[in-house]
Design an enzyme around this catalytic site. Sequence first.
Site, PDB file in Angstrom:
ATOM      1  N   HIS A 235      68.857   6.455 -24.222  1.00 61.61           N
ATOM      2  CA  HIS A 235      69.359   7.611 -23.368  1.00 61.61           C
ATOM      3  C   HIS A 235      70.686   7.843 -23.445  1.00 61.61           C
ATOM      4  O   HIS A 235      71.604   7.169 -24.028  1.00 61.61           O
ATOM      5  CB  HIS A 235      68.940   7.062 -21.869  1.00 61.61           C
ATOM      6  CG  HIS A 235      69.315   7.879 -20.838  1.00 61.61           C
ATOM      7  ND1 HIS A 235      70.407   8.589 -20.382  1.00 61.61           N
ATOM      8  CD2 HIS A 235      68.223   8.733 -20.461  1.00 61.61           C
ATOM      9  CE1 HIS A 235      70.354   9.461 -19.481  1.00 61.61           C
ATOM     10  NE2 HIS A 235      68.964   9.699 -19.523  1.00 61.61           N
TER      11      HIS A 235
ATOM     12  N   ASP B  95      60.878   8.141 -19.031  1.00 63.49           N
ATOM     13  CA  ASP B  95      60.000   8.858 -19.753  1.00 63.49           C
ATOM     14  C   ASP B  95      59.073   7.587 -20.494  1.00 63.49           C
ATOM     15  O   ASP B  95      58.101   8.028 -20.803  1.00 63.49           O
ATOM     16  CB  ASP B  95      60.546   9.735 -20.948  1.00 63.49           C
ATOM     17  CG  ASP B  95      61.291  10.994 -20.383  1.00 63.49           C
ATOM     18  OD1 ASP B  95      60.917  11.645 -19.481  1.00 63.49           O
ATOM     19  OD2 ASP B  95      62.362  11.100 -20.959  1.00 63.49           O
TER      20      ASP B  95
END
Length: 458
Positions: A336, A395
């Site tokens: 991320h 996700d």
Amino acid sequence: MININREFDEAKLMPQINKYADRCITNSCIDPDLYEEYKVKRGLREKGGKGVLTGLTEIGDVHSFEVVDGVTVPCEGQLFYRGINIEEIVKGFIEEKRFGFEEVTYLLLFGELPNQKRLENFNNVLAEYRTLPTSFVRDIIMKATSSDMMNQLARSVLSLYSWDDNPDDTSVPNVLRQSLSLISRVPLISVYSYQAMRHYHYGDNLHIINPDPKLSTAENMLRLLRPDSSYTELEARILDLALVLHAEHGGGNNSTFTTHVVSSSGTDTYSAIAASLGSLKGPKHGGANIKVKHMFDNMKETIDDWNDDEEIKSYLRGILDKRLYDKSGLIYGIGHAVYAISDPRARLLKSFTEKLAIEKGRTDELKLYENVERLAPEIISKSHNRQKRVSANVDFYSGFVYSMLGLPDELYTPLFAAARMAGWSAHRLEEIINAGKIIRPAYKNVAKKTEYVSLSKR
């Protein structure tokens, strides 16, 4: 404009277009060393990956580092909505066995938690807006259906401008009215657009079901999507959790920053939200969840033993070497831009994923996800020879959850948009209330100066 009185064959133009593209690439490549020379913060990020400070907000806050003995070090990720830890928010509505997305929307918009009466009134307002203008479904959603739901959603949002009697008024009451309308309508548009696409492109039966004003956003999405309108309580609770976790993520994420940038120009709400939808569509942002799901689909077909660490590692190395899956070199769902040690949204979503996997009989797949989550950071670290830690992001598990809920692939990113409408609306209001300057960062021109040459001498 294409002349409707003659046949247009774009294919015959493509050889010339390709030549133009080669010329464009040749004359538009910037020397990468110049970014370092002029100290350009590419992606508006510092060298270590931390975002460049471009504004102030009171809405969402992402914590991924802490100072220990004067040294900044990575820490377990935390996410705050209006100063309240998301884990405490989720714990609250889970313990009280109620849906949380509407409460979170209230918190993000108004900066405080509602009491019982205010929450009931707010739910009633959202329920009133949970409808579409007369003939909207027929004239906008049913006509010129798109195979891409994000494009259809953006077109539909822009079209709502025409049904608004006061679309350009950027006063707080008017923008709030438009925001509440969109928060309620985007879920409907997403589901109806998918159903229309399936009907016209694949011959599926068309089911257009009206929402139930007594139900939550999550319940209504499942009710509208399924022909028999049935769903389990666990399904609705987990979809609601997904909406809560996707509702906001600070002002610096790409789509929310887009909301600030476009809103700072003074444009209308529908244009600002359409721009944010365009940002969210990208596979590096909101489109990542479907990439994770497709990556695992390919993985399940390729790997014989889902519990064989060496076989999984070999597959992951194949991805990083750009030999497997989409040859992008990316293990989707791992890593991320902000979080290093952990993404709190992934932690929370994973904690409820096991219950759904048991209900759906998909615990073997869950184990594969857990194996990849455990092995991928090590593979990435060794492959890229870097010290920065990476972990699963939201996700990683959201696509698996949506798959278990029976949601079609095409609705994964629109579902993200339906949730993020709450955050976008709060940030648009914040931008308008604080009335700053139009956002205009600087770009250094590095083109060499040259003389104009007349056409006859070229």
